[in-house]
Design a protein around this motif. Structure first.
Motif, PDB file in Angstrom:
ATOM      1  N   ALA A 126       1.623 -97.932 -54.643  1.00 47.00           N
ATOM      2  CA  ALA A 126       2.532 -98.058 -53.439  1.00 47.00           C
ATOM      3  C   ALA A 126       2.317 -97.100 -52.520  1.00 47.00           C
ATOM      4  O   ALA A 126       3.204 -97.197 -51.629  1.00 47.00           O
ATOM      5  CB  ALA A 126       3.924 -98.035 -54.301  1.00 47.00           C
ATOM      6  N   GLY A 127       1.337 -96.094 -52.435  1.00 50.57           N
ATOM      7  CA  GLY A 127       1.140 -95.087 -51.445  1.00 50.57           C
ATOM      8  C   GLY A 127       2.260 -94.015 -51.592  1.00 50.57           C
ATOM      9  O   GLY A 127       2.437 -93.457 -50.311  1.00 50.57           O
ATOM     10  N   ILE A 128       2.658 -93.682 -52.729  1.00 52.03           N
ATOM     11  CA  ILE A 128       3.965 -92.723 -52.831  1.00 52.03           C
ATOM     12  C   ILE A 128       2.962 -91.340 -53.446  1.00 52.03           C
ATOM     13  O   ILE A 128       2.257 -91.726 -54.456  1.00 52.03           O
ATOM     14  CB  ILE A 128       5.008 -92.969 -53.691  1.00 52.03           C
ATOM     15  CG1 ILE A 128       5.696 -94.433 -53.161  1.00 52.03           C
ATOM     16  CG2 ILE A 128       5.795 -92.166 -53.832  1.00 52.03           C
ATOM     17  CD1 ILE A 128       6.677 -94.837 -53.776  1.00 52.03           C
ATOM     18  N   ALA A 129       3.473 -90.250 -53.045  1.00 48.06           N
ATOM     19  CA  ALA A 129       2.781 -89.065 -53.449  1.00 48.06           C
ATOM     20  C   ALA A 129       3.167 -88.880 -54.837  1.00 48.06           C
ATOM     21  O   ALA A 129       4.493 -89.037 -55.266  1.00 48.06           O
ATOM     22  CB  ALA A 129       3.144 -88.116 -52.646  1.00 48.06           C
ATOM     23  N   ASP A 130       2.161 -88.340 -55.642  1.00 52.59           N
ATOM     24  CA  ASP A 130       2.400 -88.008 -57.182  1.00 52.59           C
ATOM     25  C   ASP A 130       3.766 -87.214 -57.366  1.00 52.59           C
ATOM     26  O   ASP A 130       4.404 -87.342 -58.336  1.00 52.59           O
ATOM     27  CB  ASP A 130       1.199 -87.354 -57.551  1.00 52.59           C
ATOM     28  CG  ASP A 130       0.216 -88.172 -57.903  1.00 52.59           C
ATOM     29  OD1 ASP A 130       0.387 -89.601 -57.758  1.00 52.59           O
ATOM     30  OD2 ASP A 130      -0.972 -87.981 -58.166  1.00 52.59           O
ATOM     31  N   GLU A 131       3.635 -86.167 -56.422  1.00 56.93           N
ATOM     32  CA  GLU A 131       4.967 -85.310 -56.689  1.00 56.93           C
ATOM     33  C   GLU A 131       6.134 -85.905 -56.184  1.00 56.93           C
ATOM     34  O   GLU A 131       7.145 -84.919 -56.549  1.00 56.93           O
ATOM     35  CB  GLU A 131       4.518 -84.026 -56.001  1.00 56.93           C
ATOM     36  CG  GLU A 131       4.774 -83.897 -54.376  1.00 56.93           C
ATOM     37  CD  GLU A 131       3.246 -84.621 -54.029  1.00 56.93           C
ATOM     38  OE1 GLU A 131       2.886 -84.256 -52.785  1.00 56.93           O
ATOM     39  OE2 GLU A 131       2.356 -84.860 -54.727  1.00 56.93           O
ATOM     40  N   GLN A 132       6.348 -86.770 -55.654  1.00 53.62           N
ATOM     41  CA  GLN A 132       7.676 -87.352 -54.746  1.00 53.62           C
ATOM     42  C   GLN A 132       8.419 -87.833 -55.930  1.00 53.62           C
ATOM     43  O   GLN A 132       7.917 -88.957 -56.735  1.00 53.62           O
ATOM     44  CB  GLN A 132       7.352 -88.265 -54.011  1.00 53.62           C
ATOM     45  CG  GLN A 132       8.569 -88.945 -53.355  1.00 53.62           C
ATOM     46  CD  GLN A 132       8.343 -89.901 -52.275  1.00 53.62           C
ATOM     47  OE1 GLN A 132       7.494 -89.665 -51.437  1.00 53.62           O
ATOM     48  NE2 GLN A 132       9.212 -90.738 -52.043  1.00 53.62           N
ATOM     49  N   LYS A 133       9.784 -87.332 -56.359  1.00 55.36           N
ATOM     50  CA  LYS A 133      10.645 -88.294 -57.289  1.00 55.36           C
ATOM     51  C   LYS A 133      10.974 -89.419 -56.771  1.00 55.36           C
ATOM     52  O   LYS A 133      11.203 -89.779 -55.693  1.00 55.36           O
ATOM     53  CB  LYS A 133      11.805 -87.089 -57.765  1.00 55.36           C
ATOM     54  CG  LYS A 133      11.431 -86.055 -58.686  1.00 55.36           C
ATOM     55  CD  LYS A 133      12.712 -85.653 -59.203  1.00 55.36           C
ATOM     56  CE  LYS A 133      12.139 -84.714 -60.480  1.00 55.36           C
ATOM     57  NZ  LYS A 133      13.391 -84.090 -61.100  1.00 55.36           N
ATOM     58  N   ILE A 134      11.253 -90.399 -57.763  1.00 52.96           N
ATOM     59  CA  ILE A 134      11.619 -91.842 -57.536  1.00 52.96           C
ATOM     60  C   ILE A 134      13.342 -91.891 -57.832  1.00 52.96           C
ATOM     61  O   ILE A 134      13.390 -91.378 -58.967  1.00 52.96           O
ATOM     62  CB  ILE A 134      11.041 -92.714 -58.119  1.00 52.96           C
ATOM     63  CG1 ILE A 134       9.289 -92.827 -57.808  1.00 52.96           C
ATOM     64  CG2 ILE A 134      11.515 -94.279 -57.958  1.00 52.96           C
ATOM     65  CD1 ILE A 134       9.278 -93.276 -56.364  1.00 52.96           C
ATOM     66  N   GLN A 135      14.184 -92.301 -56.934  1.00 47.60           N
ATOM     67  CA  GLN A 135      15.292 -92.206 -57.535  1.00 47.60           C
ATOM     68  C   GLN A 135      15.811 -93.814 -58.160  1.00 47.60           C
ATOM     69  O   GLN A 135      15.266 -94.757 -57.541  1.00 47.60           O
ATOM     70  CB  GLN A 135      16.429 -91.833 -56.171  1.00 47.60           C
ATOM     71  CG  GLN A 135      17.871 -91.585 -56.507  1.00 47.60           C
ATOM     72  CD  GLN A 135      18.522 -91.622 -55.267  1.00 47.60           C
ATOM     73  OE1 GLN A 135      19.033 -92.305 -54.717  1.00 47.60           O
ATOM     74  NE2 GLN A 135      18.537 -90.144 -54.859  1.00 47.60           N
TER      75      GLN A 135
END
Length: 530
Positions: free
Chosen positions: A355-364
């Motif tokens: 989905a093009g989301i950075a690995d370190e970014q948390k998902i809410q």
């Protein structure tokens, strides 16, 4: 639909045994189960019921809760009604019916002389107007079940006209043309949503509403009911309170005939009056597919792999691994019970990259819950498990009585349902996820799932039909859309030595028109006279 009360741990073992017995007993009751009782009219009086506080919706077209259904099934009636013992369809306003050889047309004969509580004659046109008004009502939860009628779906979605819906009325004859064969059509029509609903809101059922307050609903017998001679209880008083001590006291002192719930069980003196039954329902969580993240199966399945299933289902007498409640002849697909936090983390990371989301970014993940201790505890359990894989769970608490009606407008990703099947068929659960269904609060759509439901409708062979429905359920489970938790248990307190026409059953429906008081048979120990 109803919210499940959690049972006191000390009595779970006894209740498990009782519930299992009631499942067997309810399934064995035939249509003539109550016919052996000779009813003494001199014993008939007001039936007094105590129920939990509730913001009751007594509109038969928009109501969706179980106890509302109990009341509405007494006030409104359609072509068929639930049999008190077997829950199979009994002819009600339909004197008889015929299904065409090709199974596409059903024709009903409405009872001659049937009238509403205000004296208005009930005809085929009454039923036609009621159904069309239901279909046109945007707030009608069950309207899409009539999509099996030609033109109904188009009219409901605003792409067709009222006059093009294939419902035809002439005098006492009502005829409908179906899009596909629907063998369970008469089972559907037992539901109060498909009742005769008149413009003046008068009752078409055995009882009429006399008054409604936040604390009490008063019903009285409808003198114009077509089968009034067989209705024995003259009036019904339904008291609404959350005071479990008051409810238990009312029953113990004879001021109440029937109370609901489990909180007051330990205070009931006559333990034989406690009636328990496994319910044809499932408590589960579901994702609303409105966000770009949680509308993707990869993200949902990562969450499901992290779910601590054993702990989530802890305390459930009947843990649920599938959505459809097990039933005879239906072979459930493989259930959901696998937990592996490391694998879940890998799955989530892969979904992020895709989905093009950075690995370190948390998902809410926003979880909307009824404001109860039970759900707060479950939310904390999920919060801890999801934190390990990089998902931040936040909760939105909604008053329990407002929860169902708020789902459509609440901006959240995860919701709770406890769904009770409205007819004894796997389709009663799967319809909740059919595309464009009025019951589909999840907004989940899968064309293969819909095709399987359609294919199942075309077969009259039950084994083949159930296999198709099981394949559809497997698609749903594999998509990660639902998190099954448990199958609920119903509990009521009622003395069946003095009340007849009431039996525990898997749908927790007890038609008021079948209930009556009977003479209590006194039993005495052997006494030796000197």
């Amino acid at each position: 639909m109803d919210w499940t009360n959690k049972l006191n741990r000390k009595i779970r073992g006894a209740i498990f045994v009782c519930a299992a017995l009631f499942i067997f007993a309810a399934a064995s009751f035939g249509d003539d189960f109550f016919k052996g009782d000779k009813i003494d009219e001199s014993l008939q009086r007001e039936l007094v019921i105590f129920h939990s506080m509730s913001n009751l919706n007594l509109d038969p077209h928009t109501s969706a809760y179980v106890f509302e259904a109990q009341i509405l099934n007494g006030v409104y009636e359609g072509l068929f009604s639930y049999n008190a013992a077997s829950l199979e369809p009994d002819n009600a306003l339909a004197k008889d019916f015929r299904i065409s050889r090709d199974k596409f047309r059903w024709t009903f004969t409405i009872r001659q002389g049937a009238k509403s509580s205000s004296g208005i004659e009930i005809t085929a046109q009454t039923i036609k107007d009621s159904w069309l008004n239901l279909i046109a009502n945007k707030g009608a939860y069950y309207s899409s079940l009539l999509d099996v009628i030609k033109g109904a779906r188009e009219y409901r979605l605003g792409t067709g006209k009222r006059e093009d819906v294939a419902i035809y009325a002439s005098g006492q004859k009502l005829s409908v043309e179906l899009v596909k064969p629907t063998s369970h059509f008469n089972k559907l029509l037992c539901h109060h949503a498909f009742s005769a609903v008149l413009d003046d809101s008068s009752a078409s059922g055995a009882y009429m509403i006399e008054s409604v307050t936040p604390f009490k609903v008063q019903l009285k017998k409808n003198p114009n009911y077509w089968n009034a001679e067989q209705v024995h209880i003259p009036s019904i008083a339904i008291h609404l309170t959350d005071d479990s001590k008051a409810k238990a006291h009312a029953f113990n002192t004879g001021a109440a005939d029937w109370i609901d719930g489990t909180d007051e069980i330990k205070r009931i003196l006559d333990k034989k009056a406690i009636q328990l039954s496994a319910e044809f329902g499932t408590e589960y969580l579901f994702f609303k597919n409105d966000s770009p993240i949680w509308s993707q199966a990869d993200f949902r399945n990562a969450v499901l792999t992290a779910v601590p299933w054993k702990q989530l289902r802890d305390g459930s007498m009947f843990p649920a691994e599938t959505l459809v409640c097990p039933s005879a002849g239906y072979k459930s697909p493989e259930g959901l019970n696998y937990t592996d936090a490391e694998e879940a983390k890998l799955m989530l990371d892969a979904a992020k990259r895709k989905a093009g989301i950075a690995d370190e970014q948390k998902i809410q993940l926003l979880f909307a819950i009824p404001d109860t201790e039970y759900l707060s505890n479950r939310a904390e359990l999920l919060r801890g498990a999801l934190e390990e894989i990089g998902v931040e769970l936040k909760t939105v608490k909604i008053p329990q009585q407002l929860y169902l009606t708020s789902i459509a407008s609440t901006k959240a990703d995860l919701f709770l349902y406890t769904w009770i099947g409205d007819y004894s068929d796997p389709l009663a659960f799967l319809e909740l996820f059919r595309g464009n269904s009025s019951m589909n609060d999840s907004h989940w759509i899968d064309q293969d799932f819909d095709k399987l439901l359609d294919q199942a409708a075309w077969t009259n062979e039950s084994k083949e039909r159930n296999a198709l429905l099981a394949k559809a359920e497997d698609i749903l489970l594999s998509s990660g859309e639902v998190i099954p938790i448990s199958h609920p248990v119903t509990c009521a307190v009622i003395d069946l030595n003095s009340v007849g026409g009431w039996v525990s059953n898997a749908m927790d429906i007890h038609p008021f028109k079948s209930i009556y008081f009977k003479k209590v048979e006194e039993t005495f120990k052997n006494v030796v006279m000197r």
